[in-house]
Motif scaffolding. Structure first.
Motif, PDB file in Angstrom:
ATOM      1  N   LEU A   1       5.450  19.998 -19.715  1.00  0.00           N
ATOM      2  CA  LEU A   1       4.525  20.962 -19.128  1.00  0.00           C
ATOM      3  C   LEU A   1       5.066  21.613 -17.850  1.00  0.00           C
ATOM      4  N   PRO A   2       5.507  20.840 -16.847  1.00  0.00           N
ATOM      5  CA  PRO A   2       6.017  21.498 -15.634  1.00  0.00           C
ATOM      6  C   PRO A   2       7.300  22.271 -15.879  1.00  0.00           C
ATOM      7  N   LEU A   3       8.132  21.779 -16.802  1.00  0.00           N
ATOM      8  CA  LEU A   3       9.374  22.485 -17.113  1.00  0.00           C
ATOM      9  C   LEU A   3       9.079  23.839 -17.754  1.00  0.00           C
ATOM     10  N   ALA A   4       8.082  23.861 -18.640  1.00  0.00           N
ATOM     11  CA  ALA A   4       7.698  25.123 -19.282  1.00  0.00           C
ATOM     12  C   ALA A   4       7.189  26.114 -18.245  1.00  0.00           C
ATOM     13  N   ALA A   5       6.310  25.673 -17.357  1.00  0.00           N
ATOM     14  CA  ALA A   5       5.756  26.564 -16.344  1.00  0.00           C
ATOM     15  C   ALA A   5       6.851  27.136 -15.454  1.00  0.00           C
ATOM     16  N   LYS A   6       7.814  26.314 -15.092  1.00  0.00           N
ATOM     17  CA  LYS A   6       8.912  26.794 -14.245  1.00  0.00           C
ATOM     18  C   LYS A   6       9.782  27.804 -14.992  1.00  0.00           C
ATOM     19  N   GLU A   7      10.002  27.595 -16.278  1.00  0.00           N
ATOM     20  CA  GLU A   7      10.792  28.553 -17.062  1.00  0.00           C
ATOM     21  C   GLU A   7      10.064  29.886 -17.171  1.00  0.00           C
TER      22      GLU A   7
ATOM     23  N   VAL B   1      -3.938  24.150 -23.890  1.00  0.00           N
ATOM     24  CA  VAL B   1      -4.215  25.193 -22.902  1.00  0.00           C
ATOM     25  C   VAL B   1      -4.672  24.565 -21.582  1.00  0.00           C
ATOM     26  N   SER B   2      -5.585  23.626 -21.677  1.00  0.00           N
ATOM     27  CA  SER B   2      -6.112  22.986 -20.474  1.00  0.00           C
ATOM     28  C   SER B   2      -5.057  22.127 -19.772  1.00  0.00           C
ATOM     29  N   SER B   3      -4.130  21.573 -20.534  1.00  0.00           N
ATOM     30  CA  SER B   3      -3.056  20.770 -19.947  1.00  0.00           C
ATOM     31  C   SER B   3      -2.037  21.632 -19.220  1.00  0.00           C
ATOM     32  N   LEU B   4      -1.711  22.790 -19.787  1.00  0.00           N
ATOM     33  CA  LEU B   4      -0.682  23.660 -19.225  1.00  0.00           C
ATOM     34  C   LEU B   4      -1.196  24.489 -18.041  1.00  0.00           C
ATOM     35  N   ALA B   5      -2.484  24.821 -18.057  1.00  0.00           N
ATOM     36  CA  ALA B   5      -3.049  25.755 -17.072  1.00  0.00           C
ATOM     37  C   ALA B   5      -2.739  25.390 -15.613  1.00  0.00           C
ATOM     38  N   PRO B   6      -2.957  24.145 -15.173  1.00  0.00           N
ATOM     39  CA  PRO B   6      -2.714  23.865 -13.744  1.00  0.00           C
ATOM     40  C   PRO B   6      -1.256  24.009 -13.340  1.00  0.00           C
TER      41      PRO B   6
END
Length: 384
Positions: free
Chosen positions: A225-231, A281-286
């Protein structure tokens, strides 16, 4: 899709279920208006016409009940229009003409879903949907000048319509989990620059951009999850200083089979907090919010597997049994979700894999279409 090395490591160490992020989310500055609200999702007559074959084949089999469901689907179910090579740019013209006609006849504003899908070195980890452009043969410049530029010009000229554009399915997800594959590693900078260029090229008030965020079974594991958001943030930052202002949000489950709200939790989701697409969706959002990105989504429910259809999440090709999923709607019971949509036009093959007799990716697979009708979610026939 293939599981990542990171995912396998997490499984072996039992570290998949993590605590919720402890950070304070950064507020997104993007417009709060849902572009789908108050509009009719475009019903593509070209896809509807393909279902004529499905109707007649069901009748020939004596399956009158399911055959009679087909006209309802043809008349009311919206699907996105894919533009996957330069020769398919004409699909935009056809969609605009049909949407204008529908808008005039019904008096209801239309939102047209488009998929921009033609990166050089496309589908670097699987190959079933390899594209027409190669970075080794000036593919990035061709992509910018001969694909993205005319794409943008066509939608820019249709200000009487609203557009929701899905950007490059599977691409950035491969950069999160599949950099161990040489082809993906070599394609990484091309993917980033190409998508950033498309974002900049499509900055119009009536055009709303959704970057592909794969699905819960791919990027929904806690370590990813955090890796995806950073990408995602890296690419949006590359598109310009205003960052998240340039996109509406993200799209999940494109061409996959995950339910939005799972009626049965599958065994292979045991260690994941993203066990259906609403939870993903709820996991990735924050994590997106922490990167200054919008945490708004559309979710593809064009096809959903039936419980027990898959032994593992990695099964993605012409999965059976499956059915048409939830009907497109803005009523989602998840505040992060703009709309349920059908991005993948049901009946078009994923490739020569999965269900027996499957043709090449994108070709019509009528046996599969018949199955989707038979197993369709009840919401598809709500007014039937």
């Amino acid at each position: 899709m293939r599981p990542s090395t990171l995912l396998l490591t997490a499984l072996s160490t039992g570290s998949l279920v993590a605590a919720a992020p402890s950070f304070t989310p950064k507020p997104s500055t993007t417009k709060s208006t849902n572009p789908f609200e108050g509009k009719t999702q475009f019903v593509n007559p070209k896809w509807a016409a393909k279902l004529d074959q499905t109707f007649w084949n069901l009748l020939k089999k004596g399956d009158i009940l399911n055959a009679l469901k087909v006209p309802k689907i043809q008349a009311t179910m919206s699907t996105f229009v894919w533009v996957s090579r330069r020769s398919e740019l004409v699909n935009i013209d056809d969609a605009i003409a049909a949407a204008r006609k529908a808008q005039k006849l019904t008096g209801k504003k239309q939102i047209v879903g488009l998929v921009l899908y033609n990166l050089p070195d496309r589908d670097c980890s699987a190959g079933e949907s390899a594209g027409e452009l190669s970075s080794a043969q000036n593919g990035l410049e061709i992509y910018k000048e001969e694909f993205v530029k005319p794409f943008a010009e066509k939608v820019a000229a249709a200000k009487d319509l609203t557009f929701a554009v899905v950007l490059e399915p599977d691409s950035l997800a491969n950069l999160v989990t599949n950099m161990g594959i040489e082809f993906c590693a070599n394609a990484a900078d091309v993917y980033r620059e190409g998508i950033a260029h498309a974002i900049n090229a499509l900055q119009y008030d009536h055009v709303h951009l959704y970057i592909d965020a794969a699905h819960g079974g791919w990027l929904g594991w806690d370590p990813n999850l955090p890796l995806a958001a950073k990408e995602f943030a890296k690419v949006v930052k590359l598109a310009g200083e205003k960052g998240g202002n340039k996109i509406r949000g993200f799209v999940t489950n494109v061409s996959n089979y995950n339910p939005f709200h799972a009626k049965v939790r599958e065994n292979y989701t045991e260690w994941s907090n993203s066990w259906d697409e609403s939870h993903y969706v709820s996991s990735l959002a924050p994590f997106l919010e922490e990167e200054g990105l919008p945490s708004r989504f559309i979710v593809d429910q064009g096809r959903v597997h039936l419980p027990g259809a898959r032994k593992e999440w990695g099964e993605w090709c012409n999965v059976e049994p499956a059915g048409f999923g939830m009907a497109p709607t803005t009523k989602t019971n998840n505040t992060h979700v703009d709309a349920i949509v059908w991005v993948k036009p049901g009946g078009e093959s994923d490739g020569q894999c999965g269900m027996a007799g499957a043709p090449r990716a994108g070709e019509w697979f009528d046996e599969y279409a018949q199955m989707l009708v038979k197993n369709a979610d009840p919401s598809v026939f709500k007014l039937f």
